[in-house]
Design an enzyme around this catalytic site. Structure first.
Site, PDB file in Angstrom:
ATOM      1  N   LYS A  27       1.540  -8.165 -17.393  1.00 41.07           N
ATOM      2  CA  LYS A  27       0.459  -7.402 -18.098  1.00 41.07           C
ATOM      3  C   LYS A  27       1.811  -6.739 -19.428  1.00 41.07           C
ATOM      4  O   LYS A  27       2.550  -6.396 -19.081  1.00 41.07           O
ATOM      5  CB  LYS A  27      -0.472  -5.832 -17.055  1.00 41.07           C
ATOM      6  CG  LYS A  27      -0.970  -6.479 -16.267  1.00 41.07           C
ATOM      7  CD  LYS A  27      -2.028  -5.229 -15.437  1.00 41.07           C
ATOM      8  CE  LYS A  27      -2.435  -6.090 -14.371  1.00 41.07           C
ATOM      9  NZ  LYS A  27      -3.710  -5.255 -13.530  1.00 41.07           N
ATOM     10  N   PHE A  73     -14.317   1.197 -15.890  1.00 38.04           N
ATOM     11  CA  PHE A  73     -12.960   1.531 -16.765  1.00 38.04           C
ATOM     12  C   PHE A  73     -13.316  -0.159 -16.994  1.00 38.04           C
ATOM     13  O   PHE A  73     -12.190  -0.502 -17.604  1.00 38.04           O
ATOM     14  CB  PHE A  73     -12.555   1.283 -15.719  1.00 38.04           C
ATOM     15  CG  PHE A  73     -12.209   0.773 -14.153  1.00 38.04           C
ATOM     16  CD1 PHE A  73     -12.203  -1.042 -14.262  1.00 38.04           C
ATOM     17  CD2 PHE A  73     -13.009   0.371 -12.893  1.00 38.04           C
ATOM     18  CE1 PHE A  73     -11.585  -1.885 -13.268  1.00 38.04           C
ATOM     19  CE2 PHE A  73     -12.984  -0.368 -11.681  1.00 38.04           C
ATOM     20  CZ  PHE A  73     -12.160  -1.412 -12.398  1.00 38.04           C
ATOM     21  N   ARG A 101       0.277 -10.112  -3.321  1.00 36.56           N
ATOM     22  CA  ARG A 101      -0.344  -8.746  -3.726  1.00 36.56           C
ATOM     23  C   ARG A 101       0.834  -7.735  -2.703  1.00 36.56           C
ATOM     24  O   ARG A 101       0.564  -6.530  -3.226  1.00 36.56           O
ATOM     25  CB  ARG A 101      -1.749  -8.963  -2.543  1.00 36.56           C
ATOM     26  CG  ARG A 101      -2.965 -10.166  -3.963  1.00 36.56           C
ATOM     27  CD  ARG A 101      -2.818  -9.019  -4.231  1.00 36.56           C
ATOM     28  NE  ARG A 101      -4.215  -8.408  -4.514  1.00 36.56           N
ATOM     29  CZ  ARG A 101      -4.644  -7.312  -4.993  1.00 36.56           C
ATOM     30  NH1 ARG A 101      -4.960  -8.063  -6.045  1.00 36.56           N
ATOM     31  NH2 ARG A 101      -5.593  -6.254  -4.568  1.00 36.56           N
ATOM     32  N   THR A 107      -3.198  -1.462  -6.300  1.00 29.02           N
ATOM     33  CA  THR A 107      -3.623  -1.207  -7.473  1.00 29.02           C
ATOM     34  C   THR A 107      -3.039  -0.055  -8.363  1.00 29.02           C
ATOM     35  O   THR A 107      -2.795  -0.116  -9.411  1.00 29.02           O
ATOM     36  CB  THR A 107      -5.448  -0.664  -7.596  1.00 29.02           C
ATOM     37  OG1 THR A 107      -5.710  -1.632  -6.542  1.00 29.02           O
ATOM     38  CG2 THR A 107      -5.577  -1.227  -8.676  1.00 29.02           C
ATOM     39  N   ARG A 121       4.011  -2.072  -8.719  1.00 30.42           N
ATOM     40  CA  ARG A 121       4.023  -1.369  -9.032  1.00 30.42           C
ATOM     41  C   ARG A 121       4.032   0.017  -9.410  1.00 30.42           C
ATOM     42  O   ARG A 121       3.757   0.537 -10.653  1.00 30.42           O
ATOM     43  CB  ARG A 121       2.457  -1.072  -9.066  1.00 30.42           C
ATOM     44  CG  ARG A 121       1.366  -2.706  -9.468  1.00 30.42           C
ATOM     45  CD  ARG A 121       0.060  -3.170  -8.616  1.00 30.42           C
ATOM     46  NE  ARG A 121      -0.476  -3.242  -9.046  1.00 30.42           N
ATOM     47  CZ  ARG A 121      -2.149  -4.338  -9.125  1.00 30.42           C
ATOM     48  NH1 ARG A 121      -2.127  -3.855  -7.478  1.00 30.42           N
ATOM     49  NH2 ARG A 121      -2.491  -5.137  -9.595  1.00 30.42           N
ATOM     50  N   ASN A 131      -1.488  -1.202 -14.675  1.00 34.20           N
ATOM     51  CA  ASN A 131      -0.231  -0.525 -13.776  1.00 34.20           C
ATOM     52  C   ASN A 131       1.288  -2.262 -13.590  1.00 34.20           C
ATOM     53  O   ASN A 131       0.975  -2.734 -12.232  1.00 34.20           O
ATOM     54  CB  ASN A 131      -0.976  -1.342 -12.684  1.00 34.20           C
ATOM     55  CG  ASN A 131      -1.989  -2.232 -12.232  1.00 34.20           C
ATOM     56  OD1 ASN A 131      -2.112  -3.073 -13.416  1.00 34.20           O
ATOM     57  ND2 ASN A 131      -3.321  -2.265 -11.458  1.00 34.20           N
ATOM     58  N   HIS A 134      -0.164  -8.438 -12.128  1.00 33.56           N
ATOM     59  CA  HIS A 134      -1.628  -9.132 -11.850  1.00 33.56           C
ATOM     60  C   HIS A 134      -1.657  -9.695 -10.608  1.00 33.56           C
ATOM     61  O   HIS A 134      -0.468 -10.314 -10.044  1.00 33.56           O
ATOM     62  CB  HIS A 134      -2.390  -9.315 -11.881  1.00 33.56           C
ATOM     63  CG  HIS A 134      -3.753 -10.346 -12.178  1.00 33.56           C
ATOM     64  ND1 HIS A 134      -4.743  -9.798 -11.320  1.00 33.56           N
ATOM     65  CD2 HIS A 134      -3.252 -11.226 -11.386  1.00 33.56           C
ATOM     66  CE1 HIS A 134      -5.633 -10.532 -10.794  1.00 33.56           C
ATOM     67  NE2 HIS A 134      -4.976 -11.990 -11.028  1.00 33.56           N
TER      68      HIS A 134
END
Ligand code: GDP
Ligand code: MG
Length: 219
Positions: A27, A73, A101, A107, A121, A131, A134
């Site tokens: 990100k 959000f 994951r 998250t 993260r 964070n 993804h």
């Protein structure tokens, strides 16, 4: 032949392949660490199949996160995801979806730092929104998300789990098991080349019709 297979390789299981693909995004807030993150991805046993650096428009970001539409959000998530370039990666290994994951962790990066300090993260993220990374959360999300960024990439999904087992059981395992049995009996110097030759000459799919005879020149 089946009898011989059982005799020589009594406990051998057919090979099992679980190649799975998932979508990873570096990100905007973690983009500066992209090289480091890609290195971790590779060292964690993933192959990077495809990679794109893109700047999402707010419309594209809303589309990608459509499942969160209406949440408080959502507007700030869309603004964050379109605030700078991202790197999207199709990565693959066995159990890629759940493993990625697990590697990125919870998250919320702040909480992740307390509960999973080694997750990505916790290391590269800042808070509950920024964070850093993804990962698709299921097989169907992975399919949708990979298509979202790489629309031409998948013609057919790679069979996984049951489907992969069925496919191999039907098409390859019977021949492969026979070949492996013969290989164990022969123990040739280069087993891989020997097996490759054996498979080619015992390929059940090779044309059944014999080569036409070479015509004798008539004089
Ligand atoms: P993920 O699957 O772990 O990425 O989490 P979600 O699908 O629930 O949320 C998608 C993204 O929205 C997250 O990765 C965060 O960037 C952001 N997000 C999730 N929950 C919150 C929240 O409570 N507040 C804010 N500001 N952002 C959030
Ligand atoms: Mg999610």
């Amino acid at each position: 032949m089946t009898g011989e297979t059982e005799e020589v390789l009594p406990k051998m299981q057919p090979p099992q392949i679980f190649v799975e693909r998932t979508l990873a995004i570096i990100k905007p807030d973690a983009l500066g660490k992209a090289e480091e993150i890609e290195d971790i991805i590779l060292r964690s046993g993933f192959s990077i199949l495809q990679k794109r650096r893109v700047q999402l428009t707010p419309e594209q970001a809303s589309d990608f996160y459509a499942e969160h539409f209406g949440k408080l959000f959502f507007p700030s998530l869309v603004a964050y995801m379109s605030s700078g370039p991202v790197i999207t990666l199709v990565i693959a290994r066995d159990k890629a979806i759940s493993y990625w994951r697990e590697l990125i962790g919870p998250t919320n990066a702040l909480k992740a730092r307390e509960t999973h300090p080694d997750c990505l993260r916790a290391i590269y993220g800042t808070d509950d929104q920024r964070n850093g990374l993804h990962g698709s959360d299921s097989y169907s999300s992975a399919e949708r998300e990979i298509r979202f960024f790489f629309p031409d990439s998948i013609v057919e999904p790679i069979p996984v789990g049951e489907a992969a087992r069925d496919y191999l059981a039907k098409t390859v395992n019977p021949t492969l098991m026979k070949g492996l049995t013969e290989l164990c009996k022969k123990k040739p110097e280069d087993p891989v080349i020997w097996l490759a030759d054996w498979l080619l000459s015992n390929n059940p799919n090779k044309p059944k019709v014999k080569e036409p005879m070479v015509q004798e020149p008539s004089d």
